[in-house]
Design an enzyme around this catalytic site. Structure first.
Site, PDB file in Angstrom:
ATOM      1  N   SER A 126       0.833  -1.315  -0.212  1.00 34.34           N
ATOM      2  CA  SER A 126       0.040   0.034  -0.042  1.00 34.34           C
ATOM      3  C   SER A 126       1.095   1.277  -0.210  1.00 34.34           C
ATOM      4  O   SER A 126       1.964   1.185   0.677  1.00 34.34           O
ATOM      5  CB  SER A 126      -0.858  -0.246   1.187  1.00 34.34           C
ATOM      6  OG  SER A 126      -1.435   1.166   1.489  1.00 34.34           O
ATOM      7  N   TYR A 151      -0.845  -0.957  10.903  1.00 33.81           N
ATOM      8  CA  TYR A 151      -1.500  -1.570   9.587  1.00 33.81           C
ATOM      9  C   TYR A 151      -0.449  -1.256   8.444  1.00 33.81           C
ATOM     10  O   TYR A 151       0.071  -2.174   7.950  1.00 33.81           O
ATOM     11  CB  TYR A 151      -2.816  -0.782   9.037  1.00 33.81           C
ATOM     12  CG  TYR A 151      -2.832  -1.045   7.557  1.00 33.81           C
ATOM     13  CD1 TYR A 151      -3.361  -2.333   7.000  1.00 33.81           C
ATOM     14  CD2 TYR A 151      -2.874  -0.170   6.748  1.00 33.81           C
ATOM     15  CE1 TYR A 151      -3.697  -2.372   5.644  1.00 33.81           C
ATOM     16  CE2 TYR A 151      -3.043  -0.227   5.326  1.00 33.81           C
ATOM     17  CZ  TYR A 151      -3.410  -1.333   4.889  1.00 33.81           C
ATOM     18  OH  TYR A 151      -3.444  -1.557   3.413  1.00 33.81           O
ATOM     19  N   LYS A 155       2.543  -3.741   6.310  1.00 34.58           N
ATOM     20  CA  LYS A 155       2.721  -3.863   4.846  1.00 34.58           C
ATOM     21  C   LYS A 155       4.344  -3.829   4.948  1.00 34.58           C
ATOM     22  O   LYS A 155       4.826  -4.347   4.159  1.00 34.58           O
ATOM     23  CB  LYS A 155       2.125  -2.801   4.273  1.00 34.58           C
ATOM     24  CG  LYS A 155       0.452  -2.896   4.384  1.00 34.58           C
ATOM     25  CD  LYS A 155       0.158  -4.005   3.559  1.00 34.58           C
ATOM     26  CE  LYS A 155      -1.187  -4.466   3.700  1.00 34.58           C
ATOM     27  NZ  LYS A 155      -1.476  -5.761   2.922  1.00 34.58           N
TER      28      LYS A 155
HETATM   29  N1  UFG Z   1     -12.921  10.893   3.275  1.00 36.98           N
HETATM   30  C1  UFG Z   1     -13.752  11.747   3.466  1.00 36.98           C
HETATM   31  N2  UFG Z   1     -15.024  11.450   4.094  1.00 36.98           N
HETATM   32  C2  UFG Z   1     -15.400  10.150   4.215  1.00 36.98           C
HETATM   33  C3  UFG Z   1     -14.471   9.253   4.087  1.00 36.98           C
HETATM   34  C4  UFG Z   1     -13.063   9.479   3.822  1.00 36.98           C
HETATM   35  O1  UFG Z   1     -13.699  13.058   3.489  1.00 36.98           O
HETATM   36  O2  UFG Z   1     -16.294   9.809   4.651  1.00 36.98           O
HETATM   37  C5  UFG Z   1     -11.563  11.563   2.647  1.00 36.98           C
HETATM   38  C6  UFG Z   1     -10.340  10.911   3.581  1.00 36.98           C
HETATM   39  O3  UFG Z   1     -10.178  12.074   4.509  1.00 36.98           O
HETATM   40  C7  UFG Z   1      -9.139  11.061   2.574  1.00 36.98           C
HETATM   41  C8  UFG Z   1     -10.134  10.655   1.292  1.00 36.98           C
HETATM   42  O4  UFG Z   1     -11.471  10.942   1.583  1.00 36.98           O
HETATM   43  O5  UFG Z   1      -8.781  12.322   2.382  1.00 36.98           O
HETATM   44  C9  UFG Z   1      -9.791   8.945   1.097  1.00 36.98           C
HETATM   45  O6  UFG Z   1     -10.193   8.515   2.294  1.00 36.98           O
HETATM   46  P1  UFG Z   1     -10.241   6.640   2.233  1.00 36.98           P
HETATM   47  O7  UFG Z   1     -10.677   6.443   3.777  1.00 36.98           O
HETATM   48  O8  UFG Z   1     -11.012   6.410   1.262  1.00 36.98           O
HETATM   49  O9  UFG Z   1      -9.006   6.506   1.817  1.00 36.98           O
HETATM   50  P2  UFG Z   1      -7.639   6.748   2.506  1.00 36.98           P
HETATM   51  O10 UFG Z   1      -6.603   7.368   1.565  1.00 36.98           O
HETATM   52  O11 UFG Z   1      -7.590   7.205   4.046  1.00 36.98           O
HETATM   53  O12 UFG Z   1      -7.025   5.161   3.053  1.00 36.98           O
HETATM   54  C10 UFG Z   1      -6.477   4.365   1.899  1.00 36.98           C
HETATM   55  C11 UFG Z   1      -6.678   2.655   2.167  1.00 36.98           C
HETATM   56  C12 UFG Z   1      -5.681   2.307   3.435  1.00 36.98           C
HETATM   57  C13 UFG Z   1      -4.225   2.666   3.045  1.00 36.98           C
HETATM   58  C14 UFG Z   1      -4.474   4.064   2.717  1.00 36.98           C
HETATM   59  C15 UFG Z   1      -3.011   4.455   2.202  1.00 36.98           C
HETATM   60  O13 UFG Z   1      -8.281   2.566   2.550  1.00 36.98           O
HETATM   61  O14 UFG Z   1      -6.006   1.018   3.374  1.00 36.98           O
HETATM   62  O15 UFG Z   1      -5.157   4.411   1.698  1.00 36.98           O
HETATM   63  O16 UFG Z   1      -3.039   6.058   2.296  1.00 36.98           O
HETATM   64  F1  UFG Z   1      -3.835   2.511   4.194  1.00 36.98           F
END
Ligand code: UFG
Length: 337
Positions: A126, A151, A155
């Site tokens: 990741s 997590y 990785k």
């Molecule tokens: N976000 C919102 N509202 C929500 C959900 C997410 O604004 O309800 C935003 C988050 O703050 C972030 C973006 O949308 O800016 C993406 O969020 P995600 O949770 O979809 O994805 P992440 O980038 O946080 O996480 C993903 C994977 C993880 C991994 C990570 C690595 O889900 O497993 O990328 O950066 F670790």
């Protein structure tokens, strides 16, 4: 047909990869105890590829069951190891669960692969290993010391385990794929993401909100140092991502390299507000949202440098963010009773 073990093959990325493996002439063998997935994913794969894949409903940390599976299947061409826990927040609350399941399953898989002479593995890593990179787009040579959760550390540890085992055991080859943000669904709407409970990730929350299952989306912060104040991510269509695994297996067949790592993203960053607007554009569907506080642990911006995956692995994504949002929405509508 060459058998390919797919641990976590009933999951979001695993199920799409089984479809692409079958399309490329491989025979996917699913190992999944369905703790975080559903039987309907297997039915969906079967409907897309025209036959039901072999499924072993076992825990990847169960040595006796895994040994029986290897013995029963006979010669296996390679393995793709998806099975893992993946909720960043949960890993902070329960780190031992993550260290046990994510690291333990790979230790066992590698031991059994050696015993049964299976010499190719593709590993789900990741972009979380980069934490907040100093330079964007981030290349594979950026330091991996910044991961911000247990997590993320699993990785990093698994990647190191694969570098060490490929070095000590020359027939073994490994490709480490660092995924950015996988989104979308199969265009058939027969497989897609099946989040349990309230989704953590942006796109499933978007589609559930648009479907009326959630009142509104909360944008986690609009005061980041980005052009519109919301976080930036690299959203990659799950079908393109699935194809990268097939390419990685084929690359190991020809390539002399024993272990290598590739970013799997589009190379383009999109903000949360851009995703919201793209969703409305791609689906002509309203999406109620509010701006809330930042979410703990979020990085400001991360997107991939894809030069190496293009030039060395020979993989490039073909689908856009709008394609992914349209397909995710089609899948959400198909889920409705
Ligand atoms: N976000 C919102 N509202 C929500 C959900 C997410 O604004 O309800 C935003 C988050 O703050 C972030 C973006 O949308 O800016 C993406 O969020 P995600 O949770 O979809 O994805 P992440 O980038 O946080 O996480 C993903 C994977 C993880 C991994 C990570 C690595 O889900 O497993 O990328 O950066 F670790």
């Amino acid at each position: 047909m060459k058998k390919v073990l797919v641990t976590g093959g009933a999951g979001f990325i695993g199920s799409h990869t089984c479809v692409e493996l079958a399309a490329a002439g491989f025979e996917p063998i699913i190992v999944d105890d369905l703790r975080n997935s559903e039987e309907r994913a297997i039915d969906g794969i079967a409907r897309i590829v025209g036959r039901k894949p072999a499924v072993h409903r076992i825990d990847c940390c169960d040595e006796a069951a895994m040994e029986r599976m290897f013995q029963g299947e006979g010669p296996i061409h390679g393995a793709i190891h998806f099975a893992a826990d993946k909720a960043v927040g949960e890993s902070v609350a329960d780190p031992l669960k993550y260290y046990h399941n994510n690291i333990g399953s790979l230790v066992l898989l590698l031991r059994l692969m050696k015993k049964h002479e299976v010499n190719r593995i593709v590993f789900s890593s990741s972009c979380t290993v980069y934490g907040q990179p100093e330079r964007l787009p981030v290349t594979e040579t950026a330091p991996d010391r910044n991961a911000m959760s247990p997590y993320g550390f699993t990785k990093i540890a698994c990647e190191q385990m694969l570098r060490d085992t490929t070095a000590s055991d020359p027939p073994l080859k490994a490709v480490l794929l660092r995924y950015f943000n996988p989104v979308g669904a199969h265009p058939s709407a027969l497989i897609g993401e099946l989040p349990l409970g309230v989704p953590n990730n942006l796109v499933p929350f978007v589609t559930q909100t648009a479907a009326g299952l959630r009142k509104q989306l909360t944008v986690f912060g609009n005061d980041y140092d980005t052009p519109d104040g919301s976080c930036i991510r690299d959203y990659i269509h799950v079908v393109d991502l699935a194809k990268a695994h097939v390419r990685a297996l084929q690359w190991m067949e020809d390539g002399p390299v024993s272990c290598d790592v590739f970013n799997i993203g589009t190379g383009k960053g999109n903000s949360v507000f851009e995703v919201i607007n793209a969703f409305k554009e791609a689906t002509s569907t309203p999406l109620p949202y509010v701006v809330g506080p930042r979410r703990a642990g979020d990085t400001t911006a991360v997107y991939a440098d894809t030069t190496k995956s293009r030039d060395v692995l020979g993989w490039t994504p073909a689908l856009t963010l709008n394609d992914a949002l349209r397909d995710a929405w089609r899948w959400q509508l198909a889920l409705k009773p």
